[in-house]
Design an enzyme around this catalytic site. Structure first.
Site, short mmCIF file in Angstrom:
data_model
loop_
_atom_site.label_atom_id
_atom_site.label_comp_id
_atom_site.label_asym_id
_atom_site.label_seq_id
_atom_site.Cartn_x
_atom_site.Cartn_y
_atom_site.Cartn_z
N HIS A 1 8.85 3.18 9.01
CA HIS A 1 8.35 2.42 9.64
C HIS A 1 7.37 2.87 10.64
CE1 HIS A 1 10.04 -0.54 13.47
NE2 HIS A 1 9.76 0.58 13.70
N GLU B 1 21.92 0.55 11.41
CA GLU B 1 21.66 0.15 12.68
C GLU B 1 19.68 0.10 12.17
OE1 GLU B 1 20.78 2.71 17.08
OE2 GLU B 1 22.51 3.98 15.39
N MET C 1 10.88 -6.55 4.42
CA MET C 1 10.73 -7.03 5.82
C MET C 1 12.30 -8.45 6.38
SD MET C 1 8.51 -5.93 6.62
CE MET C 1 8.38 -5.82 8.98
N ARG C 2 13.41 -7.40 4.92
CA ARG C 2 14.99 -8.30 5.61
C ARG C 2 16.00 -7.39 6.75
NH1 ARG C 2 15.89 -12.91 4.67
NH2 ARG C 2 18.67 -12.18 3.90
N ASN D 1 14.12 4.36 4.53
CA ASN D 1 12.46 3.69 5.03
C ASN D 1 11.55 3.56 5.31
OD1 ASN D 1 11.76 0.82 5.39
ND2 ASN D 1 12.49 1.32 7.78
N ARG E 1 22.78 -14.06 4.66
CA ARG E 1 22.66 -13.38 3.89
C ARG E 1 23.44 -11.88 2.88
NH1 ARG E 1 18.58 -11.46 7.16
NH2 ARG E 1 18.58 -12.63 8.24
N SER F 1 0.62 -0.99 -0.74
CA SER F 1 0.09 0.02 0.49
C SER F 1 0.21 1.23 0.01
CB SER F 1 -0.93 0.09 1.41
OG SER F 1 -0.04 0.30 2.27
N ASN F 2 1.56 1.02 0.58
CA ASN F 2 2.76 2.37 0.15
C ASN F 2 3.46 2.51 -0.85
OD1 ASN F 2 3.47 3.87 3.60
ND2 ASN F 2 3.73 1.27 4.21
C1 GRF Z 1 4.18 -0.37 6.75
O1 GRF Z 1 3.21 -0.41 8.27
C2 GRF Z 1 5.52 0.16 6.74
O2 GRF Z 1 5.82 1.10 8.27
C3 GRF Z 1 6.18 -1.63 7.60
O3 GRF Z 1 5.16 -2.20 7.38
C4 GRF Z 1 4.29 -1.89 6.72
C5 GRF Z 1 3.85 -2.51 5.20
O4 GRF Z 1 2.79 -2.00 4.16
N1 GRF Z 1 6.95 -1.63 7.30
P1 GRF Z 1 2.63 -2.14 3.42
O5 GRF Z 1 2.84 -3.23 1.89
O6 GRF Z 1 3.03 -0.58 1.93
O7 GRF Z 1 1.20 -1.82 2.60
#
Ligand code: GRF
Length: 225
Positions: free
Chosen positions: A114, A148, A95-96, A112, A70, A18-19
């Site tokens: 978050h 970090e 998510m890595r 990123n 990795r 969605s982002n």
């Molecule tokens: C979002 O909440 C982002 O902040 C986090 O993972 C989620 C991903 O959502 N890191 P989407 O896949 O963009 O809908």
């Protein structure tokens, strides 16, 4: 938009995207002077890949399960990304945990998003943890990526109230709405050449050093321009 045209961008995802959609829509609407050259996912079933294909963007899968470790994965990922010659890499729900070598390679040109008010709640399950902690306010942060984990210099944050009866799902939905505003805003600043990571490791926007992240609800018209 720099003299050389829209900024080439590669977006990394792992899930719904969605982002990513907010970036696609922002580019289509002319708000974002970018061209998304590719969307790369480590999960073949990520819905975000479908969003990319629908938008006519190259969608690629690079599964971490196909690599011994990795470092080997990140080397292959770097080669894939660099093939698209991006000026910016956006982690949008990727998510890595990235190796230091990977981060160093994109230092200053990787952002990123978050789902917490960093530095509070780095890592996973941020909504559950905010509820458990009894926080009255929660939100999201866009930051430059450094070695970090979730610790890079923050640029922009958005806050939401934690409401009575909230659970992780309702809170996540409220935060996601704000994410879809702050990520395009920061990408816009970067693509306009207004946002850079200074040699001191701090973000600089329009020549001003950001000692702390800006707040979406306090952005001036000039900053939103
Ligand atoms: C979002 O909440 C982002 O902040 C986090 O993972 C989620 C991903 O959502 N890191 P989407 O896949 O963009 O809908």
């Amino acid at each position: 938009m720099s003299a050389s045209g829209p900024l080439p961008v590669v977006v990394l995802i792992s899930g719904s995207g969605s982002n990513l959609q907010a970036l696609i829509d922002g580019a289509l609407a002319g708000f974002l002077p970018i061209v998304i050259r590719a969307v790369i996912s480590n999960q073949a079933d990520a819905l975000g890949l479908e969003r990319a294909r629908r938008a006519g963007i190259e969608a690629r899968v690079l599964s971490h399960r196909d690599y011994a470790d990795r470092a080997a994965y990140d080397m292959a990922l770097m080669a894939l990304i660099d093939g698209f010659k991006p000026g910016l890499v956006v982690l949008a729900g990727f998510m890595r945990i990235l190796t230091d070598g990977f981060v160093a390679h994109y230092q200053g040109r990787m952002l990123n998003i978050h789902p917490s008010l960093l530095p509070r709640f780095r890592g996973l399950h941020t909504h559950e943890r905010a509820l458990e902690a009894g926080d009255r306010e929660h939100g999201a942060t866009v930051h430059f990526v450094t070695e970090e984990l979730d610790g890079g210099p923050a640029v922009l944050q958005a806050r939401v109230p934690v409401e009575a009866g909230d659970d992780a799902t309702s809170l996540a939905a409220r935060v996601l709405m704000k994410e879809h505003r702050i990520l395009p805003q920061v990408v816009r600043w970067f693509a306009q050449g207004r946002l850079r990571l200074g040699t001191d490791g701090l973000p600089r926007l329009d020549g001003e050093t950001l000692l702390q992240p800006l707040r979406l609800d306090k952005l001036t018209t000039a900053l939103k321009a």
